[in-house]
Design an enzyme around this catalytic site. Structure first.
Site, PDB file in Angstrom:
ATOM      1  N   HIS A 113       0.704  -1.067   0.008  1.00  0.00           N
ATOM      2  CA  HIS A 113      -0.121  -0.015  -0.063  1.00  0.00           C
ATOM      3  C   HIS A 113       0.843   1.273  -0.074  1.00  0.00           C
ATOM      4  O   HIS A 113       0.544   2.363   0.864  1.00  0.00           O
ATOM      5  CB  HIS A 113      -0.996  -0.052   1.021  1.00  0.00           C
ATOM      6  CG  HIS A 113      -1.955  -1.113   1.031  1.00  0.00           C
ATOM      7  ND1 HIS A 113      -2.523  -1.513   0.035  1.00  0.00           N
ATOM      8  CD2 HIS A 113      -2.893  -1.953   1.984  1.00  0.00           C
ATOM      9  CE1 HIS A 113      -3.490  -2.601   0.148  1.00  0.00           C
ATOM     10  NE2 HIS A 113      -3.549  -2.566   1.538  1.00  0.00           N
ATOM     11  N   HIS A 188      -9.700   1.893   0.488  1.00  0.00           N
ATOM     12  CA  HIS A 188      -9.641   0.801   1.394  1.00  0.00           C
ATOM     13  C   HIS A 188     -10.872   0.721   2.587  1.00  0.00           C
ATOM     14  O   HIS A 188     -10.582   0.481   3.679  1.00  0.00           O
ATOM     15  CB  HIS A 188      -8.344   0.723   2.053  1.00  0.00           C
ATOM     16  CG  HIS A 188      -7.963  -0.443   2.675  1.00  0.00           C
ATOM     17  ND1 HIS A 188      -8.419  -1.209   3.430  1.00  0.00           N
ATOM     18  CD2 HIS A 188      -6.704  -1.367   2.154  1.00  0.00           C
ATOM     19  CE1 HIS A 188      -7.579  -2.543   3.422  1.00  0.00           C
ATOM     20  NE2 HIS A 188      -6.808  -2.612   2.653  1.00  0.00           N
ATOM     21  N   GLU A 327     -11.548  -3.852  -2.825  1.00  0.00           N
ATOM     22  CA  GLU A 327     -10.717  -2.663  -3.476  1.00  0.00           C
ATOM     23  C   GLU A 327     -10.610  -2.991  -4.873  1.00  0.00           C
ATOM     24  O   GLU A 327      -9.598  -3.793  -5.060  1.00  0.00           O
ATOM     25  CB  GLU A 327      -9.278  -2.890  -2.859  1.00  0.00           C
ATOM     26  CG  GLU A 327      -9.271  -2.963  -1.332  1.00  0.00           C
ATOM     27  CD  GLU A 327      -8.398  -3.530  -0.601  1.00  0.00           C
ATOM     28  OE1 GLU A 327      -7.249  -3.403  -0.797  1.00  0.00           O
ATOM     29  OE2 GLU A 327      -8.331  -4.484   0.124  1.00  0.00           O
TER      30      GLU A 327
HETATM   31  C1  GLA Z   1      -4.986  -4.997   1.976  1.00  0.00           C
HETATM   32  C2  GLA Z   1      -4.147  -6.353   1.969  1.00  0.00           C
HETATM   33  C3  GLA Z   1      -4.515  -7.026   3.181  1.00  0.00           C
HETATM   34  C4  GLA Z   1      -4.072  -6.319   4.378  1.00  0.00           C
HETATM   35  C5  GLA Z   1      -5.053  -5.280   4.356  1.00  0.00           C
HETATM   36  C6  GLA Z   1      -4.825  -4.220   5.610  1.00  0.00           C
HETATM   37  O1  GLA Z   1      -6.452  -5.618   1.877  1.00  0.00           O
HETATM   38  O2  GLA Z   1      -4.207  -7.217   0.690  1.00  0.00           O
HETATM   39  O3  GLA Z   1      -3.141  -8.305   3.225  1.00  0.00           O
HETATM   40  O4  GLA Z   1      -2.667  -5.941   4.383  1.00  0.00           O
HETATM   41  O5  GLA Z   1      -4.972  -4.579   3.059  1.00  0.00           O
HETATM   42  O6  GLA Z   1      -4.610  -5.208   6.793  1.00  0.00           O
END
Ligand code: GLA
Length: 362
Positions: A113, A188, A327
């Site tokens: 991210h 997110h 997402e």
């Molecule tokens: C995303 C990732 C997950 C996790 C979340 C936050 O969705 O794919 O593995 O890291 O973010 O916790």
């Protein structure tokens, strides 16, 4: 306050300051039906989003905190804008135009991210807040400097949130760069359409015949695997929990690697077409969430890292699988997979990504 009786309202209030003293505002958008979204300039975080149940009762359907301090202290990306590269890049490394780039390893052994300070942890500039004929709209901008978090090029990002008359929270991203770079922006929000407890009874449908299986560090292997005959087949509406608990321990390796669902689905559609990627129905309340986007992939995360250690809004303890994320995005680790849809943005081009979360009830 901008006010327009038939099209809703938008207003703002101080939401606190970052540790280095930058003021953060929080905007409240209300559409003409009474749907409400609150968005902080810190991370562009959606801190509150209400939706009506089948009796017309509104409830907040996203996870998060009551205060800015909560988000500053510890947040698994609750409600945030994600960039410059959403999801993982293997070992924090990629090569572009023959040059090697190294990123922070913030999700060992990978980068996740956008790195240590992704777009979820910066204060965005609110450049416009207006009520349009289709509802209230907030424009946020952020300049990610050349070299920030190891990525090349000054990236100018605009994120426009609208709360439209058809009960959608719509996000329109655009971005431009002055050097070749990689971009993968997403949103997110953690949803719980019942407003509390686990999400296992939520019924999910994903418009995808294939998904991208992962290794034990959640990096795609490169394969596009048919969902048929696997716990990843959501072509027909299926409860999140239907194939989860039984499989988490042993039988399905993919579920084991993800500790549940934490995978990218390959959405069935022509490249660039805006389509419904997923629909979620919560039987108790009757709330329905429809997620549309033109992105080639959809990360469906079943809140596997929530473990009861975070206490959120109204004192709610967020236990395992108390929220899920959908997402829309390009596939994880695309910079290292020449076979995946490309994520390179060049000077003169405009990156575009539209994400629509539409609410109804039945
Ligand atoms: C995303 C990732 C997950 C996790 C979340 C936050 O969705 O794919 O593995 O890291 O973010 O916790």
């Amino acid at each position: 306050m901008a006010d327009n009786a038939s099209h809703g309202t938008i207003s703002s209030a101080p939401f606190g300051r970052t540790p280095v003293g930058v003021a953060v505002e929080r905007y409240t958008l209300r559409n003409r039906n009474g749907l409400e979204a609150r968005i902080a300039t810190y991370g562009g975080i959606v801190t509150r989003l209400t939706a009506p149940d089948r009796k017309g009762q509104y409830a907040d359907v996203v996870l998060g905190y009551d205060t800015l301090e909560g988000y500053l202290k510890s947040s698994p990306y609750f409600g945030a804008l994600i960039g410059r590269y959403g999801n993982r890049i293997a070992k924090g490394r990629f090569t572009l135009n023959g040059r090697k780039y190294t990123l922070a390893i913030n999700d060992a052994p990978n980068t996740l991210h956008g790195g240590t300070v992704g777009f979820d942890k910066v204060v965005w500039k609110a450049t416009q807040s207006v009520v349009t004929p289709n509802g209230p709209q907030l424009t946020l901008t952020y300049l990610s400097r050349d070299g920030e978090e190891g990525y090349p090029g000054n990236l100018n990002v605009t994120a426009v949130y609208s709360l439209t008359d058809d009960n959608s929270l719509r996000l329109d991203y655009t971005a431009t760069t002055d050097k070749d770079t990689v971009v993968n922006l997403t949103q997110h929000s953690y949803f719980n359409l019942r407003g509390r407890s686990d999400i296992l009874a939520h019924v999910v449908q994903i418009n995808a015949d294939r998904f991208t299986p992962i290794d034990s560090t959640l990096i795609p292997t490169g394969e596009l695997r048919p969902v048929a005959g696997t716990p990843f087949d959501f072509r027909k509406p299926t409860a999140i929990g239907a194939r989860l608990d039984a499989n988490t321990d042993a039988s399905d390796e993919q579920i084991r690697f993800g500790k549940g669902y934490d995978h990218n689905w390959v959405i069935n559609k022509p490249v660039g077409a805006l389509t419904v990627a997923a629909t979620v129905y919560e039987p108790d309340s009757g709330r329905v969430l429809e997620v549309s986007s033109a992105e080639p992939g959809l990360q469906f995360y079943s809140g596997n890292f929530l473990d009861g250690s975070l206490t959120g809004k109204g004192g709610q303890v967020y236990a395992l699988r108390n929220g899920f994320c959908l997402e829309p995005q390009h596939f994880p680790d695309s910079p290292n997979h020449p076979g995946f849809p490309p994520v390179v943005l060049k000077p003169g081009q405009t990156y575009k990504n539209t994400i629509i979360y539409r609410f109804s009830a039945r």
